[in-house]
Design a protein around this motif. Structure first.
Motif, PDB file in Angstrom:
ATOM      1  N   SER A 141     -11.567  -6.882  -2.192  1.00 17.38           N
ATOM      2  CA  SER A 141      -9.931  -7.404  -2.009  1.00 17.38           C
ATOM      3  C   SER A 141     -10.609  -9.285  -2.012  1.00 17.38           C
ATOM      4  O   SER A 141      -8.987  -9.899  -2.823  1.00 17.38           O
ATOM      5  N   VAL A 142     -11.873  -9.397  -1.909  1.00 10.39           N
ATOM      6  CA  VAL A 142     -11.684 -11.056  -1.691  1.00 10.39           C
ATOM      7  C   VAL A 142     -11.505 -11.331  -3.621  1.00 10.39           C
ATOM      8  O   VAL A 142     -11.142 -12.388  -4.270  1.00 10.39           O
ATOM      9  N   ARG A 143     -13.177 -10.326  -4.192  1.00  9.03           N
ATOM     10  CA  ARG A 143     -11.893 -10.685  -5.662  1.00  9.03           C
ATOM     11  C   ARG A 143     -10.890 -10.523  -6.437  1.00  9.03           C
ATOM     12  O   ARG A 143     -10.524 -11.210  -7.321  1.00  9.03           O
ATOM     13  N   PHE A 144     -10.339  -9.663  -6.204  1.00  7.05           N
ATOM     14  CA  PHE A 144      -9.145  -9.635  -6.663  1.00  7.05           C
ATOM     15  C   PHE A 144      -8.506 -10.885  -6.089  1.00  7.05           C
ATOM     16  O   PHE A 144      -7.686 -11.700  -7.130  1.00  7.05           O
ATOM     17  N   VAL A 145      -8.703 -11.539  -5.323  1.00  3.56           N
ATOM     18  CA  VAL A 145      -7.529 -12.446  -4.736  1.00  3.56           C
ATOM     19  C   VAL A 145      -7.809 -13.817  -5.367  1.00  3.56           C
ATOM     20  O   VAL A 145      -7.513 -15.344  -6.056  1.00  3.56           O
ATOM     21  N   ASN A 146      -9.471 -14.003  -5.473  1.00  2.85           N
ATOM     22  CA  ASN A 146      -9.680 -14.974  -5.866  1.00  2.85           C
ATOM     23  C   ASN A 146      -9.971 -14.577  -7.727  1.00  2.85           C
ATOM     24  O   ASN A 146      -9.229 -15.764  -8.659  1.00  2.85           O
ATOM     25  N   GLY A 147      -9.620 -14.204  -8.397  1.00  9.44           N
ATOM     26  CA  GLY A 147      -8.932 -13.705  -9.464  1.00  9.44           C
ATOM     27  C   GLY A 147      -7.407 -14.124  -9.653  1.00  9.44           C
ATOM     28  O   GLY A 147      -7.342 -15.206 -10.762  1.00  9.44           O
ATOM     29  N   ILE A 148      -6.729 -13.510  -8.939  1.00  3.92           N
ATOM     30  CA  ILE A 148      -5.045 -14.204  -8.839  1.00  3.92           C
ATOM     31  C   ILE A 148      -5.298 -15.782  -9.076  1.00  3.92           C
ATOM     32  O   ILE A 148      -4.464 -16.057  -9.725  1.00  3.92           O
ATOM     33  N   LEU A 149      -6.040 -15.868  -8.044  1.00  2.00           N
ATOM     34  CA  LEU A 149      -5.452 -17.797  -8.104  1.00  2.00           C
ATOM     35  C   LEU A 149      -6.728 -18.487  -8.980  1.00  2.00           C
ATOM     36  O   LEU A 149      -5.412 -19.467  -8.551  1.00  2.00           O
ATOM     37  N   LEU A 150      -7.187 -18.012  -8.954  1.00  2.00           N
ATOM     38  CA  LEU A 150      -7.940 -19.253 -10.492  1.00  2.00           C
ATOM     39  C   LEU A 150      -6.882 -19.210 -10.893  1.00  2.00           C
ATOM     40  O   LEU A 150      -7.515 -19.978 -12.106  1.00  2.00           O
ATOM     41  N   GLY A 151      -6.435 -17.488 -11.514  1.00  2.00           N
ATOM     42  CA  GLY A 151      -6.224 -17.717 -12.799  1.00  2.00           C
ATOM     43  C   GLY A 151      -4.615 -18.924 -12.802  1.00  2.00           C
ATOM     44  O   GLY A 151      -4.281 -19.335 -13.772  1.00  2.00           O
ATOM     45  N   MET A 152      -4.290 -18.312 -11.277  1.00  2.00           N
ATOM     46  CA  MET A 152      -2.656 -19.049 -11.353  1.00  2.00           C
ATOM     47  C   MET A 152      -3.044 -20.594 -11.005  1.00  2.00           C
ATOM     48  O   MET A 152      -2.658 -21.840 -11.664  1.00  2.00           O
ATOM     49  N   SER A 153      -4.508 -21.151 -10.978  1.00  2.00           N
ATOM     50  CA  SER A 153      -5.373 -22.499 -10.936  1.00  2.00           C
ATOM     51  C   SER A 153      -4.925 -23.195 -11.906  1.00  2.00           C
ATOM     52  O   SER A 153      -4.794 -24.279 -12.412  1.00  2.00           O
ATOM     53  N   SER A 154      -5.205 -22.370 -12.819  1.00  2.00           N
ATOM     54  CA  SER A 154      -5.971 -22.956 -14.558  1.00  2.00           C
ATOM     55  C   SER A 154      -4.555 -22.819 -14.999  1.00  2.00           C
ATOM     56  O   SER A 154      -4.125 -24.119 -15.865  1.00  2.00           O
ATOM     57  N   ALA A 155      -3.389 -23.017 -14.200  1.00  2.00           N
ATOM     58  CA  ALA A 155      -2.045 -23.522 -14.757  1.00  2.00           C
ATOM     59  C   ALA A 155      -2.078 -25.244 -14.319  1.00  2.00           C
ATOM     60  O   ALA A 155      -1.484 -25.628 -15.456  1.00  2.00           O
ATOM     61  N   THR A 156      -2.892 -25.147 -13.204  1.00  2.78           N
ATOM     62  CA  THR A 156      -2.552 -26.764 -12.382  1.00  2.78           C
ATOM     63  C   THR A 156      -3.357 -27.504 -13.894  1.00  2.78           C
ATOM     64  O   THR A 156      -3.403 -28.419 -14.240  1.00  2.78           O
ATOM     65  N   GLU A 157      -4.353 -27.080 -13.965  1.00  2.00           N
ATOM     66  CA  GLU A 157      -6.100 -27.684 -15.454  1.00  2.00           C
ATOM     67  C   GLU A 157      -5.164 -28.086 -16.704  1.00  2.00           C
ATOM     68  O   GLU A 157      -4.888 -29.293 -16.793  1.00  2.00           O
ATOM     69  N   PHE A 213     -11.048 -17.189   5.218  1.00  2.00           N
ATOM     70  CA  PHE A 213     -11.661 -18.108   4.116  1.00  2.00           C
ATOM     71  C   PHE A 213     -11.279 -18.249   3.464  1.00  2.00           C
ATOM     72  O   PHE A 213     -10.964 -19.290   2.056  1.00  2.00           O
ATOM     73  N   VAL A 214      -9.951 -17.308   2.854  1.00  2.21           N
ATOM     74  CA  VAL A 214      -9.661 -17.325   1.240  1.00  2.21           C
ATOM     75  C   VAL A 214      -8.661 -17.912   1.129  1.00  2.21           C
ATOM     76  O   VAL A 214      -7.693 -18.886   0.053  1.00  2.21           O
ATOM     77  N   TYR A 215      -7.748 -18.884   2.534  1.00  2.32           N
ATOM     78  CA  TYR A 215      -6.796 -20.163   2.208  1.00  2.32           C
ATOM     79  C   TYR A 215      -7.584 -21.125   1.800  1.00  2.32           C
ATOM     80  O   TYR A 215      -6.707 -22.132   1.178  1.00  2.32           O
ATOM     81  N   ASN A 216      -9.019 -21.807   2.244  1.00  2.00           N
ATOM     82  CA  ASN A 216      -9.410 -22.051   0.668  1.00  2.00           C
ATOM     83  C   ASN A 216      -9.052 -22.136  -0.635  1.00  2.00           C
ATOM     84  O   ASN A 216      -9.227 -23.245  -1.072  1.00  2.00           O
ATOM     85  N   TYR A 217      -8.917 -21.234  -1.619  1.00  2.00           N
ATOM     86  CA  TYR A 217      -8.954 -21.076  -2.208  1.00  2.00           C
ATOM     87  C   TYR A 217      -8.136 -21.970  -3.107  1.00  2.00           C
ATOM     88  O   TYR A 217      -7.713 -22.580  -4.551  1.00  2.00           O
ATOM     89  N   ASP A 223       0.750 -21.635  -4.518  1.00  2.00           N
ATOM     90  CA  ASP A 223      -0.650 -20.548  -4.211  1.00  2.00           C
ATOM     91  C   ASP A 223      -0.370 -19.765  -2.874  1.00  2.00           C
ATOM     92  O   ASP A 223      -1.073 -18.761  -1.998  1.00  2.00           O
ATOM     93  N   LEU A 224      -0.015 -21.096  -2.518  1.00  2.00           N
ATOM     94  CA  LEU A 224       0.090 -20.747  -0.534  1.00  2.00           C
ATOM     95  C   LEU A 224       1.315 -19.347  -1.083  1.00  2.00           C
ATOM     96  O   LEU A 224       1.009 -18.862   0.359  1.00  2.00           O
ATOM     97  N   ILE A 225       2.312 -19.244  -1.455  1.00  2.00           N
ATOM     98  CA  ILE A 225       3.110 -18.243  -1.566  1.00  2.00           C
ATOM     99  C   ILE A 225       2.892 -17.358  -1.469  1.00  2.00           C
ATOM    100  O   ILE A 225       2.438 -15.864  -1.094  1.00  2.00           O
ATOM    101  N   THR A 226       1.918 -17.389  -2.738  1.00  2.00           N
ATOM    102  CA  THR A 226       1.141 -16.355  -3.543  1.00  2.00           C
ATOM    103  C   THR A 226      -0.173 -15.113  -2.682  1.00  2.00           C
ATOM    104  O   THR A 226       0.087 -13.551  -2.281  1.00  2.00           O
TER     105      THR A 226
END
Length: 274
Positions: free
Chosen positions: A77-93, A160-164, A119-122
């Protein structure tokens, strides 16, 4: 003629030495720039992984079944969500890097706020993965005791995952301005704070699994609040102008870029892990 040839050879050697010196200098300068960006990110990732390992170690001393449940949630679960949010955050970069390079520093804060919204909605859409974890694990054929433990721990992972949503995007935002050393220092303090808090909650107060998960969430949000203080406190005066309704405009391009980046990075990580 010989003197002329000798002088020409001397000049050529001098030019080669100058070019070699310039090349070494350029390599040294470029390496310094790379490490200025990379080192804080490395420290941050190591400390983030370290908090997970510390929590897993504490839970391992409590119960083998809870350890298996924690590992199950963390791996799936956590790795899946982290992967999605990390990828989406790369758009911010990408967006913040373009704005910084173009001198449109005020747009960086707007891009950051837009990324928070997306990211919050996702993440909220993905919450059923954690809420119905027990049923999902049982469908996947996991042992009932491990599935029940994983479902219980999964609920503790929600705060915890909301901190991502904030930590990942803020890291990209600060990195685009070469101000991500603050993240490294906060990550180091967070890691030490996490160890002390885990000892207090698990052993001193004897809260068990709940104590270990509370320590994980609190220490993770410690990092986020530290970043908030840095950004909102005036250390990013050119790029942060405060909250604005402009963040709610033109969300569609951000959504498209975030989704494509998220899916791409998740796919790459999935292929590498296999």
């Amino acid at each position: 003629m010989e003197d002329g040839n000798g002088m020409q050879a001397t000049l050529l050697r001098h030019d080669e030495e100058v070019e070699e010196g310039d090349l070494k200098g350029r390599i040294r300068d470029e390496s310094r720039r790379i490490w200025r960006v990379a080192l804080p990110s490395v420290i941050s990732r190591v400390c983030t992984f370290g908090t997970i390992v510390v929590t897993q170690s504490f839970i391992g001393h409590i119960s083998n079944i809870d350890l298996a449940g924690f590992a199950l949630v963390q791996t799936l679960s956590v790795r899946f969500v982290n992967g999605i949010l990390l990828g989406m955050s790369s758009a911010t970069e990408t967006l913040c890097g373009q704005a910084f390079g173009a001198g449109q520093h005020h747009m960086m804060g707007i891009y950051l706020q837009r990324s928070w919204i997306v990211d919050l909605i996702t993440l909220t859409v993905l919450l059923p993965i954690f809420i119905f974890a027990t049923q999902i694990f049982k469908l996947l054929g996991q042992d009932e005791a491990v599935a029940n433990s994983g479902g219980y721990i999964s609920l503790w992972f929600i705060p915890f995952v909301y901190n991502y949503v904030f930590s990942l995007t803020l890291q990209m935002y600060l990195q685009a301005q070469l101000k991500n050393m603050i993240i490294a220092w906060l990550s180091i303090f967070r890691f030490g704070f996490h160890i002390l808090l885990s000892f207090l909650l698990v052993y001193t107060l004897n809260l068990g699994v709940a104590g270990a998960m509370i320590a994980l969430s609190v220490s993770s949000w410690f990092l986020v609040f530290g970043e908030f203080v840095y950004v909102f406190g005036g250390w990013c005066p050119n790029s942060w102008k405060g909250f604005t309704v402009a963040a709610f405009k033109d969300l569609v391009p951000v959504v498209k870029l975030s989704i494509s980046s998220g899916v791409m990075l998740w796919y790459i990580r999935h292929k590498l892990s296999n």
